[in-house]
Design an enzyme around this catalytic site. Structure first.
Site, PDB file in Angstrom:
ATOM      1  N   LYS A  70       0.801  -1.231   0.000  1.00  0.00           N
ATOM      2  CA  LYS A  70       0.000   0.000   0.000  1.00  0.00           C
ATOM      3  C   LYS A  70       0.838   1.287   0.000  1.00  0.00           C
ATOM      4  O   LYS A  70       0.380   2.326  -0.453  1.00  0.00           O
ATOM      5  CB  LYS A  70      -0.956   0.021   1.196  1.00  0.00           C
ATOM      6  CG  LYS A  70      -2.155  -0.896   1.035  1.00  0.00           C
ATOM      7  CD  LYS A  70      -3.102  -0.744   2.215  1.00  0.00           C
ATOM      8  CE  LYS A  70      -4.328  -1.620   2.046  1.00  0.00           C
ATOM      9  NZ  LYS A  70      -5.313  -1.437   3.128  1.00  0.00           N
ATOM     10  N   ALA A 133      -3.899   0.588   9.153  1.00  0.00           N
ATOM     11  CA  ALA A 133      -5.347   0.818   9.213  1.00  0.00           C
ATOM     12  C   ALA A 133      -5.688   1.949  10.181  1.00  0.00           C
ATOM     13  O   ALA A 133      -6.663   2.677   9.978  1.00  0.00           O
ATOM     14  CB  ALA A 133      -6.058  -0.466   9.627  1.00  0.00           C
TER      15      ALA A 133
HETATM   16  P1  NAP Z   1      -0.498  -3.280  10.713  1.00  0.00           P
HETATM   17  O1  NAP Z   1      -0.066  -2.151   9.868  1.00  0.00           O
HETATM   18  O2  NAP Z   1       0.369  -4.468  10.856  1.00  0.00           O
HETATM   19  O3  NAP Z   1      -0.825  -2.677  12.175  1.00  0.00           O
HETATM   20  C1  NAP Z   1      -1.252  -3.485  13.251  1.00  0.00           C
HETATM   21  C2  NAP Z   1      -1.176  -2.719  14.556  1.00  0.00           C
HETATM   22  O4  NAP Z   1      -1.612  -3.609  15.590  1.00  0.00           O
HETATM   23  C3  NAP Z   1       0.253  -2.266  14.938  1.00  0.00           C
HETATM   24  O5  NAP Z   1       0.163  -1.110  15.721  1.00  0.00           O
HETATM   25  C4  NAP Z   1       0.724  -3.467  15.778  1.00  0.00           C
HETATM   26  O6  NAP Z   1       1.746  -3.146  16.696  1.00  0.00           O
HETATM   27  C5  NAP Z   1      -0.538  -3.802  16.546  1.00  0.00           C
HETATM   28  N1  NAP Z   1      -0.500  -5.183  17.008  1.00  0.00           N
HETATM   29  C6  NAP Z   1      -0.189  -6.303  16.325  1.00  0.00           C
HETATM   30  N2  NAP Z   1      -0.254  -7.391  17.106  1.00  0.00           N
HETATM   31  C7  NAP Z   1      -0.585  -6.942  18.349  1.00  0.00           C
HETATM   32  C8  NAP Z   1      -0.793  -7.588  19.594  1.00  0.00           C
HETATM   33  N3  NAP Z   1      -0.673  -8.917  19.724  1.00  0.00           N
HETATM   34  N4  NAP Z   1      -1.123  -6.819  20.660  1.00  0.00           N
HETATM   35  C9  NAP Z   1      -1.245  -5.480  20.542  1.00  0.00           C
HETATM   36  N5  NAP Z   1      -1.052  -4.799  19.372  1.00  0.00           N
HETATM   37  C10 NAP Z   1      -0.731  -5.535  18.293  1.00  0.00           C
HETATM   38  O7  NAP Z   1      -1.902  -3.866  10.199  1.00  0.00           O
HETATM   39  P2  NAP Z   1      -3.114  -3.030   9.541  1.00  0.00           P
HETATM   40  O8  NAP Z   1      -2.970  -2.991   8.074  1.00  0.00           O
HETATM   41  O9  NAP Z   1      -3.248  -1.762  10.300  1.00  0.00           O
HETATM   42  O10 NAP Z   1      -4.357  -4.005   9.842  1.00  0.00           O
HETATM   43  C11 NAP Z   1      -4.775  -4.231  11.160  1.00  0.00           C
HETATM   44  C12 NAP Z   1      -6.038  -5.067  11.209  1.00  0.00           C
HETATM   45  O11 NAP Z   1      -7.120  -4.385  10.598  1.00  0.00           O
HETATM   46  C13 NAP Z   1      -5.936  -6.423  10.501  1.00  0.00           C
HETATM   47  O12 NAP Z   1      -6.609  -7.381  11.279  1.00  0.00           O
HETATM   48  C14 NAP Z   1      -6.664  -6.188   9.199  1.00  0.00           C
HETATM   49  O13 NAP Z   1      -7.220  -7.381   8.665  1.00  0.00           O
HETATM   50  C15 NAP Z   1      -7.752  -5.224   9.647  1.00  0.00           C
HETATM   51  N6  NAP Z   1      -8.254  -4.385   8.543  1.00  0.00           N
HETATM   52  C16 NAP Z   1      -9.573  -4.506   8.208  1.00  0.00           C
HETATM   53  C17 NAP Z   1     -10.089  -3.724   7.197  1.00  0.00           C
HETATM   54  C18 NAP Z   1     -11.543  -3.848   6.824  1.00  0.00           C
HETATM   55  O14 NAP Z   1     -11.915  -3.423   5.720  1.00  0.00           O
HETATM   56  N7  NAP Z   1     -12.381  -4.356   7.686  1.00  0.00           N
HETATM   57  C19 NAP Z   1      -9.252  -2.805   6.521  1.00  0.00           C
HETATM   58  C20 NAP Z   1      -7.917  -2.704   6.900  1.00  0.00           C
HETATM   59  C21 NAP Z   1      -7.431  -3.506   7.923  1.00  0.00           C
HETATM   60  P3  NAP Z   1       3.279  -3.525  16.371  1.00  0.00           P
HETATM   61  O15 NAP Z   1       3.745  -2.487  15.401  1.00  0.00           O
HETATM   62  O16 NAP Z   1       3.957  -3.457  17.686  1.00  0.00           O
HETATM   63  O17 NAP Z   1       3.271  -4.922  15.778  1.00  0.00           O
END
Ligand code: NAP
Length: 286
Positions: A70, A133
């Site tokens: 992205k 996200a």
């Molecule tokens: P990302 O960029 O990897 O960000 C994830 C965030 O969550 C980071 O701040 C990460 O912290 C934190 N995290 C990960 N594991 C954790 C844990 N065990 N405990 C506490 N914090 C934790 O991912 P993203 O793209 O933002 O996506 C995040 C989620 O949103 C995913 O599940 C994705 O499927 C969902 N999503 C859904 C939609 C939709 O249309 N519904 C759209 C976009 C995303 P660290 O940096 O320390 O790892």
């Protein structure tokens, strides 16, 4: 029917095999009666540039971009919408009149979609997580005119970067998950949005099913709206717990469908597909 005139729209990411986009987008394209299909193409980092370059030369009518590309596609687009620039992520692309890629982001509008009918302007919100996200979510909350946004994360460096990114636009503050103020914030929040992947249907997260652990949620009150971006499982453990407490809950499927509707509109210069067409296709599949 697929014929020799059929063209396509593709999802580019790695991995893409788990994606629900082909299901809902093909239902939408069929509804619109377009001679187009939607496919998922796995693409490694090192192949991204050559794949996007090749897609320009064949009958590709548009793209969705997902993890981990992205941000990387910024360098491959000749024009980028203001909203994509703001959230530093592109999830939708099409070729412009010069046959160059034009990029935008539909996640912000997708996130807002289920919140639009609720009266949440001037209310207090919490965002959990500081990844990709979270940026779209924060921009969405700014657009909806929330009074405060408290971002709670375990990652200090991405938290600092995120709060700097949205500096001066709204009352936005970052907190680490072990901060003493977290319980007060949870108790007083009108809306809490989980953007961490905790609770997803994956063995990696099965033991730790509540973001920041169950005790973190002890002061949740029944007036709070809890919105989880995760759509599989539905409901997530967090949404089940919140509903039991009497909270209104929103799952990630609505955001997924709504960002997909906005992508269709971008590719087709404004065609609209009813939410139910794409949502029902997913419900039937899941
Ligand atoms: P990302 O960029 O990897 O960000 C994830 C965030 O969550 C980071 O701040 C990460 O912290 C934190 N995290 C990960 N594991 C954790 C844990 N065990 N405990 C506490 N914090 C934790 O991912 P993203 O793209 O933002 O996506 C995040 C989620 O949103 C995913 O599940 C994705 O499927 C969902 N999503 C859904 C939609 C939709 O249309 N519904 C759209 C976009 C995303 P660290 O940096 O320390 O790892």
């Amino acid at each position: 029917m697929i014929s020799s005139n059929t063209s396509f729209i593709a999802l580019i990411g790695n991995p893409v095999s788990h994606s629900l986009s082909p299901i809902m987008q093909n239902a939408a394209l069929q509804y619109l009666g377009l001679d187009l299909i939607y496919i998922a193409i796995p693409c490694k980092d090192e192949d991204l540039e050559s794949v996007l370059h090749s897609l320009k030369k064949i009958n590709c009518k548009g793209l969705n971009i997902t993890i981990p590309h992205k941000e990387k596609v910024f360098d491959l687009c000749s024009d980028i919408s203001p909203i994509a620039n703001k959230v530093k992520a592109i999830n939708t692309m099409k070729l412009n009149s010069k046959k160059e890629w034009s990029g935008t982001n539909t996640d912000v509008e997708g996130f807002i979609y289920p919140l639009k009918k609720l009266n949440i302007a001037k209310k207090k919100s919490i965002v959990l997580g500081s990844g990709g996200a979270a940026r779209s979510v924060i921009q969405g909350l700014i657009n909806l005119n929330l009074s405060t946004i408290s971002v709670i994360s375990r990652n200090k460096s991405s938290l600092d970067e995120l709060t700097k990114n949205f500096d001066n636009q709204i009352q936005l503050q970052g907190f680490l998950d072990n901060d003493n103020q977290a319980q007060n914030l949870i108790q007083e929040a009108d809306l809490i949005v989980n953007t961490t992947p905790v609770g997803m249907k994956e063995s990696k997260y099965e033991k730790n099913v509540f973001p920041y652990g169950e005790a973190f949620w002890r002061s949740l009150n029944s007036q709070t709206i809890v919105y989880d971006l995760i759509y599989n499982p539905s409901p997530t453990p967090l949404l089940k717990f919140s509903a039991k407490k009497g909270c209104m809950t929103i799952d990630g499927l609505k955001m997924l469908v709504a960002q997909g509707m906005k992508s269709i509109s971008f590719w087709t210069n404004g065609l609209e597909v009813p939410f139910e067409i794409m949502n029902n296709a997913l419900k039937k599949y899941l």
